[in-house]
Design an enzyme around this catalytic site. Sequence first.
Site, PDB file in Angstrom:
ATOM      1  CG  ASP A   1      -1.668   1.281   1.440  1.00 25.41           C
ATOM      2  OD1 ASP A   1      -1.851   2.017   0.450  1.00 25.41           O
ATOM      3  OD2 ASP A   1      -2.087   1.543   2.592  1.00 25.41           O
TER       4      ASP A   1
ATOM      5  N   GLY B   1       0.953   4.972  -0.096  1.00 23.05           N
ATOM      6  CA  GLY B   1       0.060   6.104   0.106  1.00 23.05           C
ATOM      7  C   GLY B   1       0.749   7.429  -0.113  1.00 23.05           C
TER       8      GLY B   1
ATOM      9  CE  LYS C   1       0.276   2.013   7.623  1.00 23.49           C
ATOM     10  NZ  LYS C   1      -1.002   1.910   8.369  1.00 23.49           N
TER      11      LYS C   1
ATOM     12  N   GLY D   1      -9.897   5.665  -6.389  1.00 25.35           N
ATOM     13  CA  GLY D   1      -8.540   5.320  -5.972  1.00 25.35           C
ATOM     14  C   GLY D   1      -8.434   3.879  -5.525  1.00 25.35           C
TER      15      GLY D   1
ATOM     16  CG  ASP E   1      -6.306   4.973  -1.524  1.00 27.24           C
ATOM     17  OD1 ASP E   1      -7.001   5.113  -2.553  1.00 27.24           O
ATOM     18  OD2 ASP E   1      -5.886   5.938  -0.848  1.00 27.24           O
ATOM     19  NE  ARG E   2     -12.734   7.143  -1.964  1.00 29.93           N
ATOM     20  CZ  ARG E   2     -13.533   7.936  -2.692  1.00 29.93           C
ATOM     21  NH1 ARG E   2     -13.023   8.635  -3.724  1.00 29.93           N
ATOM     22  NH2 ARG E   2     -14.817   8.021  -2.426  1.00 29.93           N
TER      23      ARG E   2
ATOM     24  CB  THR F   1      -2.327  12.784   3.390  1.00 31.81           C
ATOM     25  OG1 THR F   1      -1.130  12.139   3.837  1.00 31.81           O
ATOM     26  CG2 THR F   1      -1.980  14.136   2.810  1.00 31.81           C
TER      27      THR F   1
ATOM     28  CB  THR G   1      -5.348  31.561  17.959  1.00 34.33           C
ATOM     29  OG1 THR G   1      -5.776  32.892  18.258  1.00 34.33           O
ATOM     30  CG2 THR G   1      -5.393  31.351  16.456  1.00 34.33           C
TER      31      THR G   1
END
Length: 245
Positions: free
Chosen positions: A6, A8, A13, A105, A107-108, A131, A181
């Site tokens: 994988d 990314g 990985k 994608g 990965d999805r 990310t 903030t």
Amino acid sequence: MILAIDAGNSRVKWGWFEESDRSGGWSSVASVSLIEFAASNHDINPFAATHENPARIIISNVAGDGAHQLLINWTSIFEAEPLWLRGEPARCGVTSRYERPTDLGPDRWAALIAARALEPGRACLVVNAGTATTIDTLSAGGEFLGGLILPGIDLMRFVLHEHTGRLPLQEGRFVRTPRNTVDAIETGCRHAQAGAVERMHRVLGGDSACVVSGGGGQALIERLDLPCRYVENLVLEGLACIGRS
């Protein structure tokens, strides 16, 4: 033996999946940053360090052409020809309703296949917090109905810093009513992530499962008001499902 990889946007990985019994299992899983991966040389092939000659190699790459060429070089020592995963109309009991299935994608797609195997016969929200954060919907019948892509926490912070005059780029605390903030930024980003997941869960149905993965997954679960299951290497699990099929 299956070698699942994988690649990314920020990390690579890989894992070696043993098929020695009915259920199988991971004999090892490794992960390095994309920078470390690109800096490796041919004298240190990361895939050959502990195993030899897998029966199948399944790769999901969203890291670009540079990573693609490195993966070609380092898997070429094995006899198996890699399967470079991409979005498809159907596989492993999942049917894609994306307008153009090949645009999804890899990965999805792999994560959806893994979620289907983990939650068979149940509608499922499939979340990967990295990310980018992706939030995908899977019906009880195995149909990928569509999903969201939004910036991950770090990207949200960075965009606020880059496109405003004085907002700082640093991690704050999640608090109920922020009074400085950095806490206001942190809490706002966390609410945005959690709110997107919870809204999509309502769209899918209140009794649906929720599977969460990615480096930011556990922190995201802490902010969610719904039961979730964390799976550390969901994409690898999907790649192993594909390899076994």
